[in-house]
Design a protein around this motif. Structure first.
Motif, PDB file in Angstrom:
ATOM      1  N   ALA A 114      -3.934 -15.054 -17.664  1.00  0.00           N
ATOM      2  CA  ALA A 114      -2.769 -15.259 -16.802  1.00  0.00           C
ATOM      3  C   ALA A 114      -1.837 -16.325 -17.374  1.00  0.00           C
ATOM      4  CB  ALA A 114      -3.215 -15.646 -15.397  1.00  0.00           C
ATOM      5  N   ILE A 115      -2.391 -17.404 -17.887  1.00  0.00           N
ATOM      6  CA  ILE A 115      -1.576 -18.472 -18.472  1.00  0.00           C
ATOM      7  C   ILE A 115      -0.847 -17.968 -19.713  1.00  0.00           C
ATOM      8  CG2 ILE A 115      -1.772 -20.657 -19.755  1.00  0.00           C
ATOM      9  CD1 ILE A 115      -3.683 -21.572 -17.489  1.00  0.00           C
ATOM     10  N   HIS A 116      -1.535 -17.245 -20.565  1.00  0.00           N
ATOM     11  CA  HIS A 116      -0.878 -16.710 -21.763  1.00  0.00           C
ATOM     12  C   HIS A 116       0.204 -15.680 -21.408  1.00  0.00           C
ATOM     13  CE1 HIS A 116      -2.768 -18.349 -25.440  1.00  0.00           C
ATOM     14  NE2 HIS A 116      -3.741 -18.667 -24.603  1.00  0.00           N
ATOM     15  N   ARG A 117      -0.070 -14.813 -20.431  1.00  0.00           N
ATOM     16  CA  ARG A 117       0.924 -13.800 -20.041  1.00  0.00           C
ATOM     17  C   ARG A 117       2.175 -14.443 -19.454  1.00  0.00           C
ATOM     18  NH1 ARG A 117      -3.650 -11.307 -18.436  1.00  0.00           N
ATOM     19  NH2 ARG A 117      -3.401 -11.887 -16.253  1.00  0.00           N
ATOM     20  N   LYS A 118       1.972 -15.346 -18.492  1.00  0.00           N
ATOM     21  CA  LYS A 118       3.130 -15.944 -17.808  1.00  0.00           C
ATOM     22  C   LYS A 118       3.800 -17.020 -18.649  1.00  0.00           C
ATOM     23  CE  LYS A 118       2.118 -14.721 -13.114  1.00  0.00           C
ATOM     24  NZ  LYS A 118       2.055 -15.149 -11.730  1.00  0.00           N
ATOM     25  N   GLY A 119       3.032 -17.680 -19.503  1.00  0.00           N
ATOM     26  CA  GLY A 119       3.608 -18.725 -20.347  1.00  0.00           C
ATOM     27  C   GLY A 119       4.404 -18.178 -21.505  1.00  0.00           C
ATOM     28  N   GLY A 120       4.074 -16.978 -21.922  1.00  0.00           N
ATOM     29  CA  GLY A 120       4.823 -16.338 -22.988  1.00  0.00           C
ATOM     30  C   GLY A 120       4.319 -16.657 -24.382  1.00  0.00           C
ATOM     31  N   PRO A 121       5.030 -16.139 -25.386  1.00  0.00           N
ATOM     32  CA  PRO A 121       4.571 -16.218 -26.772  1.00  0.00           C
ATOM     33  C   PRO A 121       4.545 -17.635 -27.360  1.00  0.00           C
ATOM     34  CG  PRO A 121       6.782 -15.297 -26.685  1.00  0.00           C
ATOM     35  CD  PRO A 121       6.298 -15.409 -25.264  1.00  0.00           C
ATOM     36  N   GLU A 122       5.248 -18.569 -26.759  1.00  0.00           N
ATOM     37  CA  GLU A 122       5.249 -19.937 -27.280  1.00  0.00           C
ATOM     38  C   GLU A 122       3.860 -20.552 -27.250  1.00  0.00           C
ATOM     39  OE1 GLU A 122       9.234 -19.049 -25.344  1.00  0.00           O
ATOM     40  OE2 GLU A 122       7.152 -18.861 -24.719  1.00  0.00           O
ATOM     41  N   ILE A 123       3.109 -20.279 -26.192  1.00  0.00           N
ATOM     42  CA  ILE A 123       1.747 -20.823 -26.084  1.00  0.00           C
ATOM     43  C   ILE A 123       0.870 -20.217 -27.173  1.00  0.00           C
ATOM     44  CG2 ILE A 123      -0.321 -21.008 -24.646  1.00  0.00           C
ATOM     45  CD1 ILE A 123       1.548 -21.001 -22.198  1.00  0.00           C
ATOM     46  N   LEU A 124       0.922 -18.916 -27.321  1.00  0.00           N
ATOM     47  CA  LEU A 124       0.117 -18.244 -28.341  1.00  0.00           C
ATOM     48  C   LEU A 124       0.476 -18.738 -29.744  1.00  0.00           C
ATOM     49  CD1 LEU A 124      -2.055 -16.201 -29.036  1.00  0.00           C
ATOM     50  CD2 LEU A 124      -0.273 -14.428 -29.045  1.00  0.00           C
ATOM     51  N   GLY A 168       5.347 -23.253 -22.455  1.00  0.00           N
ATOM     52  CA  GLY A 168       6.162 -22.047 -22.562  1.00  0.00           C
ATOM     53  C   GLY A 168       7.008 -21.838 -21.325  1.00  0.00           C
ATOM     54  N   ARG A 169       6.864 -20.688 -20.693  1.00  0.00           N
ATOM     55  CA  ARG A 169       7.678 -20.320 -19.527  1.00  0.00           C
ATOM     56  C   ARG A 169       7.042 -20.725 -18.192  1.00  0.00           C
ATOM     57  NH1 ARG A 169       8.228 -14.438 -22.002  1.00  0.00           N
ATOM     58  NH2 ARG A 169       9.468 -14.993 -23.826  1.00  0.00           N
ATOM     59  N   LEU A 170       5.923 -21.421 -18.239  1.00  0.00           N
ATOM     60  CA  LEU A 170       5.290 -21.886 -17.001  1.00  0.00           C
ATOM     61  C   LEU A 170       6.092 -23.052 -16.412  1.00  0.00           C
ATOM     62  CD1 LEU A 170       1.577 -21.884 -18.205  1.00  0.00           C
ATOM     63  CD2 LEU A 170       2.611 -20.304 -16.574  1.00  0.00           C
ATOM     64  N   PRO A 171       5.970 -23.299 -15.101  1.00  0.00           N
ATOM     65  CA  PRO A 171       6.707 -24.409 -14.478  1.00  0.00           C
ATOM     66  C   PRO A 171       5.998 -25.753 -14.693  1.00  0.00           C
ATOM     67  CG  PRO A 171       5.485 -23.235 -12.808  1.00  0.00           C
ATOM     68  CD  PRO A 171       5.279 -22.480 -14.115  1.00  0.00           C
ATOM     69  N   ALA A 172       5.646 -26.036 -15.921  1.00  0.00           N
ATOM     70  CA  ALA A 172       4.948 -27.268 -16.298  1.00  0.00           C
ATOM     71  C   ALA A 172       5.501 -27.697 -17.652  1.00  0.00           C
ATOM     72  CB  ALA A 172       3.435 -27.020 -16.390  1.00  0.00           C
ATOM     73  N   ARG A 173       5.152 -28.889 -18.079  1.00  0.00           N
ATOM     74  CA  ARG A 173       5.597 -29.355 -19.401  1.00  0.00           C
ATOM     75  C   ARG A 173       4.596 -28.979 -20.482  1.00  0.00           C
ATOM     76  NH1 ARG A 173       7.191 -35.444 -19.013  1.00  0.00           N
ATOM     77  NH2 ARG A 173       7.950 -34.989 -21.103  1.00  0.00           N
ATOM     78  N   TRP A 174       3.297 -29.022 -20.130  1.00  0.00           N
ATOM     79  CA  TRP A 174       2.249 -28.760 -21.103  1.00  0.00           C
ATOM     80  C   TRP A 174       1.144 -27.924 -20.478  1.00  0.00           C
ATOM     81  CZ3 TRP A 174       3.603 -33.972 -20.064  1.00  0.00           C
ATOM     82  CH2 TRP A 174       4.405 -34.575 -21.029  1.00  0.00           C
ATOM     83  N   VAL A 175       0.386 -27.273 -21.351  1.00  0.00           N
ATOM     84  CA  VAL A 175      -0.888 -26.667 -20.971  1.00  0.00           C
ATOM     85  C   VAL A 175      -1.961 -27.419 -21.750  1.00  0.00           C
ATOM     86  CG1 VAL A 175      -2.368 -24.615 -21.104  1.00  0.00           C
ATOM     87  CG2 VAL A 175       0.043 -24.377 -20.482  1.00  0.00           C
ATOM     88  N   VAL A 176      -2.987 -27.849 -21.037  1.00  0.00           N
ATOM     89  CA  VAL A 176      -4.153 -28.443 -21.687  1.00  0.00           C
ATOM     90  C   VAL A 176      -5.262 -27.407 -21.610  1.00  0.00           C
ATOM     91  CG1 VAL A 176      -5.903 -30.251 -21.609  1.00  0.00           C
ATOM     92  CG2 VAL A 176      -3.489 -30.834 -21.255  1.00  0.00           C
ATOM     93  N   HIS A 177      -5.710 -26.957 -22.765  1.00  0.00           N
ATOM     94  CA  HIS A 177      -6.738 -25.928 -22.868  1.00  0.00           C
ATOM     95  C   HIS A 177      -8.097 -26.606 -22.970  1.00  0.00           C
ATOM     96  CE1 HIS A 177      -3.507 -23.048 -23.966  1.00  0.00           C
ATOM     97  NE2 HIS A 177      -2.986 -24.123 -24.519  1.00  0.00           N
ATOM     98  N   THR A 178      -9.062 -26.116 -22.203  1.00  0.00           N
ATOM     99  CA  THR A 178     -10.427 -26.613 -22.291  1.00  0.00           C
ATOM    100  C   THR A 178     -11.379 -25.433 -22.136  1.00  0.00           C
ATOM    101  OG1 THR A 178     -12.000 -28.293 -21.497  1.00  0.00           O
ATOM    102  CG2 THR A 178     -10.643 -27.200 -19.821  1.00  0.00           C
ATOM    103  N   VAL A 179     -12.512 -25.514 -22.798  1.00  0.00           N
ATOM    104  CA  VAL A 179     -13.480 -24.415 -22.786  1.00  0.00           C
ATOM    105  C   VAL A 179     -14.675 -24.830 -21.941  1.00  0.00           C
ATOM    106  CG1 VAL A 179     -14.958 -22.939 -24.196  1.00  0.00           C
ATOM    107  CG2 VAL A 179     -12.750 -23.714 -25.086  1.00  0.00           C
ATOM    108  N   GLY A 180     -14.857 -24.132 -20.830  1.00  0.00           N
ATOM    109  CA  GLY A 180     -15.986 -24.416 -19.960  1.00  0.00           C
ATOM    110  C   GLY A 180     -17.260 -23.763 -20.461  1.00  0.00           C
ATOM    111  N   PRO A 181     -18.388 -24.292 -20.004  1.00  0.00           N
ATOM    112  CA  PRO A 181     -19.669 -23.690 -20.378  1.00  0.00           C
ATOM    113  C   PRO A 181     -19.993 -22.468 -19.524  1.00  0.00           C
ATOM    114  CG  PRO A 181     -20.050 -25.572 -18.957  1.00  0.00           C
ATOM    115  CD  PRO A 181     -18.560 -25.510 -19.201  1.00  0.00           C
ATOM    116  N   VAL A 182     -20.754 -21.571 -20.093  1.00  0.00           N
ATOM    117  CA  VAL A 182     -21.312 -20.455 -19.327  1.00  0.00           C
ATOM    118  C   VAL A 182     -22.472 -21.011 -18.520  1.00  0.00           C
ATOM    119  CG1 VAL A 182     -22.500 -18.230 -19.501  1.00  0.00           C
ATOM    120  CG2 VAL A 182     -20.615 -18.766 -21.066  1.00  0.00           C
ATOM    121  N   HIS A 183     -22.552 -20.646 -17.253  1.00  0.00           N
ATOM    122  CA  HIS A 183     -23.643 -21.141 -16.410  1.00  0.00           C
ATOM    123  C   HIS A 183     -24.981 -20.616 -16.900  1.00  0.00           C
ATOM    124  CE1 HIS A 183     -26.336 -21.269 -12.881  1.00  0.00           C
ATOM    125  NE2 HIS A 183     -25.772 -22.456 -12.749  1.00  0.00           N
ATOM    126  N   SER A 184     -25.995 -21.466 -16.803  1.00  0.00           N
ATOM    127  CA  SER A 184     -27.355 -21.075 -17.164  1.00  0.00           C
ATOM    128  C   SER A 184     -28.306 -21.509 -16.052  1.00  0.00           C
ATOM    129  CB  SER A 184     -27.763 -21.766 -18.473  1.00  0.00           C
ATOM    130  OG  SER A 184     -29.139 -21.583 -18.709  1.00  0.00           O
TER     131      SER A 184
END
Length: 170
Positions: A35-45, A71-87
């Motif tokens: 959703a973030i990549h779609r709505k934020g547009g190609p700048e994020i990618l 990108g096109r989101l109503p924010a200045r930045w996106v901070v990407h973080t990778v969560g763990p898979v639950h175990s």
């Protein structure tokens, strides 16, 4: 830090930083990441591709965080973080808390005053919603930051929001 629970769409939050529950490739995917990549547009990618080509050739490690344009989101930045898979057999909660801690650290470095978090790992990574809320709130409520900040925990769907309000004691 002020912490508010919000039911809604993270891509619609008007904040300085939107946190992306990314996959390690940083190149988009499903759920929040897609959703973030779609709505934020190609700048994020474009920026995540540069990160992959330079510093994160093997992908972003679980629990770490990195910023790009929003990108096109109503924010200045996106901070990407990778969560763990639950175990069910291994306690990965320190990695989940690290996602929130490291995202806050990156946001601090950007001078951000407002930050919107999804409920990291509670979707496709199967983290139980009640515990995901507990882990998030334990970090956000105790965080010491360089700037006075408001953090929004953005909850997708009424059932998730109701669980979060119960866990938060609201």
């Amino acid at each position: 830090m002020d912490v508010e629970l919000v039911e809604g769409d993270i891509t619609a939050q008007r904040v300085d930083v939107i946190v992306n529950a990314a996959n390690s490739s940083l190149l988009g995917g499903g759920g929040v990441d897609g959703a973030i990549h779609r709505k934020g547009g190609p700048e994020i990618l474009a920026e995540t591709r540069m990160l992959r080509a330079s510093k994160y050739g093997r992908g972003l490690p679980t629990g770490q965080a990195v910023a790009t344009t929003a990108g096109r989101l109503p924010a200045r930045w996106v901070v990407h973080t990778v969560g763990p898979v639950h175990s069910a057999t291994e306690d990965r909660s320190p990695l989940l808390r690290a996602c929130y801690e490291n995202a806050l650290q990156v946001a601090d470095g950007l001078g951000a005053q407002t930050i919107a978090f999804p409920l990291i790992s509670a979707g496709i990574y199967r983290w139980p919603v009640d515990d995901a809320v507990r882990q998030a709130l334990s970090v956000l409520r105790s965080a010491e930051t360089a700037h006075r900040r408001t953090a929004y925990l953005v909850l997708f769907g009424s059932a998730t929001a109701a669980t979060a309000r119960t866990v938060a004691g609201l």
